[in-house]
Enzyme design. Structure first.
Site, PDB file in Angstrom:
ATOM      1  N   SER A 277       0.688  -1.357   0.032  1.00  0.00           N
ATOM      2  CA  SER A 277      -0.082  -0.104   0.100  1.00  0.00           C
ATOM      3  C   SER A 277       0.818   1.232  -0.136  1.00  0.00           C
ATOM      4  O   SER A 277       1.642   1.535  -0.841  1.00  0.00           O
ATOM      5  CB  SER A 277      -0.931  -0.111   1.094  1.00  0.00           C
ATOM      6  OG  SER A 277      -1.974   0.862   1.183  1.00  0.00           O
TER       7      SER A 277
ATOM      8  N   ASP B 109      -9.622  -4.353  -5.556  1.00  0.00           N
ATOM      9  CA  ASP B 109      -9.111  -3.380  -4.843  1.00  0.00           C
ATOM     10  C   ASP B 109      -9.881  -1.895  -5.162  1.00  0.00           C
ATOM     11  O   ASP B 109      -9.398  -1.682  -6.424  1.00  0.00           O
ATOM     12  CB  ASP B 109      -7.708  -3.474  -4.581  1.00  0.00           C
ATOM     13  CG  ASP B 109      -7.136  -2.539  -3.581  1.00  0.00           C
ATOM     14  OD1 ASP B 109      -7.512  -1.655  -3.027  1.00  0.00           O
ATOM     15  OD2 ASP B 109      -5.988  -2.765  -3.610  1.00  0.00           O
TER      16      ASP B 109
ATOM     17  N   HIS C 248      -7.739  -5.248  -0.911  1.00  0.00           N
ATOM     18  CA  HIS C 248      -6.505  -4.410  -0.614  1.00  0.00           C
ATOM     19  C   HIS C 248      -5.830  -5.185   0.618  1.00  0.00           C
ATOM     20  O   HIS C 248      -4.572  -5.708   0.425  1.00  0.00           O
ATOM     21  CB  HIS C 248      -6.809  -2.960   0.001  1.00  0.00           C
ATOM     22  CG  HIS C 248      -5.680  -2.046  -0.107  1.00  0.00           C
ATOM     23  ND1 HIS C 248      -5.083  -1.672  -1.192  1.00  0.00           N
ATOM     24  CD2 HIS C 248      -4.935  -1.567   0.958  1.00  0.00           C
ATOM     25  CE1 HIS C 248      -4.181  -0.915  -1.063  1.00  0.00           C
ATOM     26  NE2 HIS C 248      -4.033  -0.651   0.397  1.00  0.00           N
TER      27      HIS C 248
END
Length: 464
Positions: A222, A391, A417
């Site tokens: 991320s 996602d 995610h």
């Protein structure tokens, strides 16, 4: 819809949401102060009552499975060292001093399960891999899984890697500076720019200096990928030190949030986040709620928030994994770094922090001002994107258009995610992709012990 003249970019509806949002935050702050002064037995009473009410609604607790027993141990672990000890690993702790004076905690797994390196802080001779966490996280998120074969760092160290895990300034392991204390707003005056200019390159230089390796492999999750995209784009020489960049659930310029009112409110004026949360750390009350709520209730609250903000259903993560991992999910981060993300979303470009906050991007005419962008097409390091097709924060086509032509994409069907970190099948779907990429690009692949197969098979082979 009419606009208010004194906040020109907000509608009446957004202004009402702003008012009630501030009212909620004031009430929560007062509650936080009250709880700070409550004796421990009252806190314990609240915890027990929340547990009783939960089981009254959902039914009595079931017999403990092996996953439940592991989740309980992970839940009780206080730090990275205790999490590693659950599975028999002995980590090293290191501290990096950045050029602007922050002290960053680094964790290292140099030895296999049940072993301990005789001379800490020295080279192992093995290929080096560096993992970096996402927004509002710390290094614990990599090792709080309910099975060792699903924990990427444990699989990597058993495969023969020298594994390092980084931490951003301000989080649980990096809450110190030689210039300012964490109670000062100056301590929290940093954005993604500072991660890119200092935290990532300074950590990489420290690791290479300790290990005597020429290069290392970088794995980000991320925001940890965004920090690497930024760092590699503005430090050409850093590309010579990173042999491959594996981006898990990559983040660069997300389209926005699923919660439309929050999305439109923050995009209209990103600095409203400062009005809500001040200029220090964001969501610091999460630790308070975690301490007084029964873990399954806290996990459901997190699930509800993620569903509302990002439309994530979290169906690929087991209930026990959520209870274990969510206890280690939150760590301190600056409000300014979150404002930076809303600026990126608002302008739909992976840009540096915009200090001229009163100058919105003009998209329909020529503008006299544009915030500097990170020149990500200049990255020379091989890039492997590992993304979930469910996602909401990843628009892979937009992302690839901003990256160099040698970028490789690996699509994960039905992954969201957080699934890429904690999903029930990451040992089958994610970790083999990572291992294959590392084997292809790492500095000394001949020193790796296991090739091919899932991480579950690798861990079984190595334990024999």
């Amino acid at each position: 819809m009419p606009k208010l003249p004194f906040i020109g970019r907000l509608s009446i509806r957004e202004y009402v949401v702003l008012f009630f949002g501030l009212l909620f935050l004031v009430a929560e702050s007062l509650l936080h102060i009250i709880i700070l002064f409550l004796p421990k037995f009252i806190i314990d009473f609240c915890y027990v009552r929340s547990r009783t009410l939960f089981h009254r609604v959902t039914g009595p607790p079931k017999l403990k499975s092996e996953e439940k027993r592991m989740a309980d141990r992970i839940l009780r672990a206080r730090d990275f060292g205790e999490l590693c000890a659950i599975y028999g690993y002995t980590p090293e702790e290191h501290v990096v001093l950045t050029k602007d004076g922050y002290l960053l905690g680094l964790h290292r797994l140099p030895s296999k399960k049940g072993q301990q390196k005789a001379s800490p802080g020295t080279s192992t001779g093995n290929p080096v891999v560096y993992l970096h966490h996402g927004l509002l996280m710390n290094s614990e998120v990599w090792v709080c899984l309910t099975a060792a074969e699903r924990s990427l760092p444990f699989v990597l160290v058993e495969a023969g890697f020298d594994v390092w895990l980084g931490n951003n300034r301000g989080n649980k392991y990096s809450k110190k500076s030689i210039h300012h204390g964490p109670n000062s707003s100056k301590f929290w005056d940093y954005s993604i720019d500072d991660f890119a200019w200092h935290d990532i390159p300074d950590s990489i230089h420290y690791i290479l200096d300790c290990t005597k390796a020429r290069t290392l492999s970088y794995i980000g999750f991320s925001q940890g990928t965004a920090q690497a995209f930024a760092a590699l784009s503005i430090h050409p020489q850093l590309n010579e030190k990173v042999n491959v960049f594996i981006a898990l659930a990559p983040a660069m310029s997300p389209a926005g949030l699923a919660a439309s009112i929050v999305d439109s409110l923050m995009k209209s004026s990103p600095t409203l986040v400062f009005l809500f949360f001040g200029r220090k750390s964001i969501l610091s009350s999460a630790i308070m709620w975690q301490s007084i709520l029964y873990p399954p209730i806290f996990a459901r609250a997190i699930d509800t928030s993620l569903r509302w903000l990002f439309a994530w259903q979290s169906l690929n993560i087991s209930t026990q994994q959520k209870i274990a991992a969510y206890a280690h999910l939150y760590s301190f981060a600056s409000v300014k770094s979150v404002v930076h993300w809303f600026q990126i979303m608002r302008n739909a470009q992976f840009q540096m922090y915009d200090d001229d906050v009163q100058s919105p991007i003009m998209r329909t005419s020529v503008s006299s001002y544009r915030p500097a962008r990170f020149p990500t097409r200049n990255i020379v390091t091989p890039i492997v994107l590992c993304y979930g097709d469910c996602d909401s924060l990843v628009d892979i086509d937009v992302m690839v258009s901003q990256l160099p032509g040698h970028t490789v994409c690996k699509r994960l069907h039905s992954y969201e995610h957080l699934d890429i970190l904690w999903g029930k099948d990451v040992d089958v779907d994610v970790i083999p992709v990572v291992l294959d990429s590392l084997k292809q690009y790492c500095e000394t692949p001949d020193k790796l012990l296991v090739n091919g197969g899932s991480s579950r098979e690798k861990m079984m082979i190595m334990s024999d």
